[in-house]
Design an enzyme around this catalytic site. Structure first.
Site, PDB file in Angstrom:
ATOM      1  N   ASN A 175       0.871  -1.173   0.000  1.00 43.28           N
ATOM      2  CA  ASN A 175       0.000   0.000   0.000  1.00 43.28           C
ATOM      3  C   ASN A 175       0.914   1.230   0.000  1.00 43.28           C
ATOM      4  O   ASN A 175       1.474   1.591   1.033  1.00 43.28           O
ATOM      5  CB  ASN A 175      -0.884  -0.026   1.256  1.00 43.28           C
ATOM      6  CG  ASN A 175      -1.687   1.250   1.418  1.00 43.28           C
ATOM      7  OD1 ASN A 175      -1.789   2.044   0.477  1.00 43.28           O
ATOM      8  ND2 ASN A 175      -2.257   1.449   2.599  1.00 43.28           N
ATOM      9  N   LYS A 205       0.095   4.190  -0.342  1.00 38.02           N
ATOM     10  CA  LYS A 205      -0.605   5.377   0.185  1.00 38.02           C
ATOM     11  C   LYS A 205      -0.401   6.552  -0.789  1.00 38.02           C
ATOM     12  O   LYS A 205      -0.263   6.325  -1.992  1.00 38.02           O
ATOM     13  CB  LYS A 205      -0.121   5.700   1.600  1.00 38.02           C
ATOM     14  CG  LYS A 205      -0.163   4.483   2.512  1.00 38.02           C
ATOM     15  CD  LYS A 205      -0.060   4.829   3.968  1.00 38.02           C
ATOM     16  CE  LYS A 205      -0.102   3.543   4.778  1.00 38.02           C
ATOM     17  NZ  LYS A 205      -0.228   3.766   6.200  1.00 38.02           N
ATOM     18  N   HIS A 253      -9.564   1.199   4.378  1.00 39.80           N
ATOM     19  CA  HIS A 253      -8.343   1.433   5.161  1.00 39.80           C
ATOM     20  C   HIS A 253      -8.652   2.428   6.283  1.00 39.80           C
ATOM     21  O   HIS A 253      -9.464   3.341   6.096  1.00 39.80           O
ATOM     22  CB  HIS A 253      -7.238   1.975   4.244  1.00 39.80           C
ATOM     23  CG  HIS A 253      -5.913   2.011   4.928  1.00 39.80           C
ATOM     24  ND1 HIS A 253      -5.563   3.014   5.797  1.00 39.80           N
ATOM     25  CD2 HIS A 253      -4.879   1.139   4.911  1.00 39.80           C
ATOM     26  CE1 HIS A 253      -4.353   2.762   6.272  1.00 39.80           C
ATOM     27  NE2 HIS A 253      -3.917   1.624   5.749  1.00 39.80           N
ATOM     28  N   GLY A 283       2.003   2.555  11.168  1.00 37.94           N
ATOM     29  CA  GLY A 283       2.990   3.639  11.107  1.00 37.94           C
ATOM     30  C   GLY A 283       3.600   4.031  12.448  1.00 37.94           C
ATOM     31  O   GLY A 283       4.275   5.052  12.544  1.00 37.94           O
TER      32      GLY A 283
HETATM   33  P1  PGA Z   1       2.540   0.667   7.896  1.00 33.19           P
HETATM   34  O1  PGA Z   1       1.095   0.812   7.243  1.00 33.19           O
HETATM   35  O2  PGA Z   1       3.125  -0.622   7.368  1.00 33.19           O
HETATM   36  O3  PGA Z   1       3.293   1.876   7.425  1.00 33.19           O
HETATM   37  O4  PGA Z   1       2.349   0.633   9.373  1.00 33.19           O
HETATM   38  C1  PGA Z   1       0.273  -0.289   7.011  1.00 33.19           C
HETATM   39  C2  PGA Z   1      -0.991   0.180   6.332  1.00 33.19           C
HETATM   40  O5  PGA Z   1      -1.404   1.333   6.557  1.00 33.19           O
HETATM   41  O6  PGA Z   1      -1.611  -0.577   5.566  1.00 33.19           O
END
Ligand code: PGA
Length: 236
Positions: A8, A10, A89, A165
């Site tokens: 992902n 983002k 999400h 995150g």
């Molecule tokens: P992250 O995000 O691996 O940066 O914690 C996971 C996600 O939001 O799907």
């Protein structure tokens, strides 16, 4: 059963980055599927040349109604060979996406042959899993109501919001508890359940003994070497 690793991205990257993502075509995996989910605009820059890799998106419209300014329909993304869509999400739930909207998006995806990757998870570490159960139930109800073929593959991603995150991880035991709950709540469906939240090249092997059918990766997807390391580790 094959494992799945989903990137992902983002709202990250640019044309150069997504051109560079094409190095992933060289990955040699036995039994792992990889799904790359760029922002819509960058879909055309990823040229898939590896049977293990598919394209996904990070959101989809609830409808295919043309009067939906700024929305993107499953019919449109299919023109770009998209096979998967992340739906619900927590970052979208946080800006107002409701369970009902998420259920509509899941049905719209399935009706157009896109496999949904539905994100569920509790907000706080000590909150318990009731919210996860109700998030799954809303989707299940919509699938029943719309008479969607139950043999279609449906993917859930258990993503505790407090882990996304933050570098904080649940224990394998806690992940398994959530996965069992999702699997028993939606036992009539053809399910895979992924884990997502702060997975990295350093910690993924700690999570491997869990029941998860793979990972949904956020931040680490931007570091291509670390991403490759995780894919190859999952494939072992
Ligand atoms: P992250 O995000 O691996 O940066 O914690 C996971 C996600 O939001 O799907």
């Amino acid at each position: 059963m094959h494992k799945l690793v989903v990137a992902n991205y983002k709202m990250n990257g640019n044309v150069d980055f997504f051109r560079s993502v094409n190095v992933l075509n060289k990955l040699k995996v036995r039994d792992t599927k990889i799904v790359l989910c760029p922002p819509f605009l960058y879909l055309p820059f990823i040229k898939i040349k590896n049977k293990a890799i598919s394209l996904g998106v990070q959101n989809l419209s609830e409808t295919i109604n043309h009067k939906s300014t700024g929305e993107i329909s499953p019919i449109m993304v299919k023109e770009f060979k998209v096979k998967y869509a992340i739906i619900g999400h927590s970052e979208r739930r946080a800006i107002g996406e409701t369970d009902e909207m998420i259920a509509n998006k899941v049905v719209n995806a399935l009706n157009h042959d896109i496999t949904p990757i539905i994100c569920v998870g509790e907000n706080n570490a000590n909150e318990g899993l009731n919210v996860v159960k109700s998030q799954v139930k809303v989707v299940l109800k919509a699938i029943d109501k719309n008479k969607i073929d139950k043999s279609r593959e449906i993917i859930f991603a258990y993503e505790p919001v407090w882990s996304i995150g933050t570098g904080k991880l649940p224990t394998v035991k806690d992940i398994d508890k959530a996965i069992k709950l999702i699997k028993t709540t939606a036992k009539t469906l053809n399910l895979k359940v992924l884990y997502g939240g702060s997975v990295s090249g350093d910690n993924y092997s700690e999570l491997m003994p869990s029941m998860a059918d793979g990972f949904l990766l956020g931040g680490v997807s931007l570091k291509l070497d670390e991403f490759k390391k995780i894919v190859l580790g999952v494939d072992k």
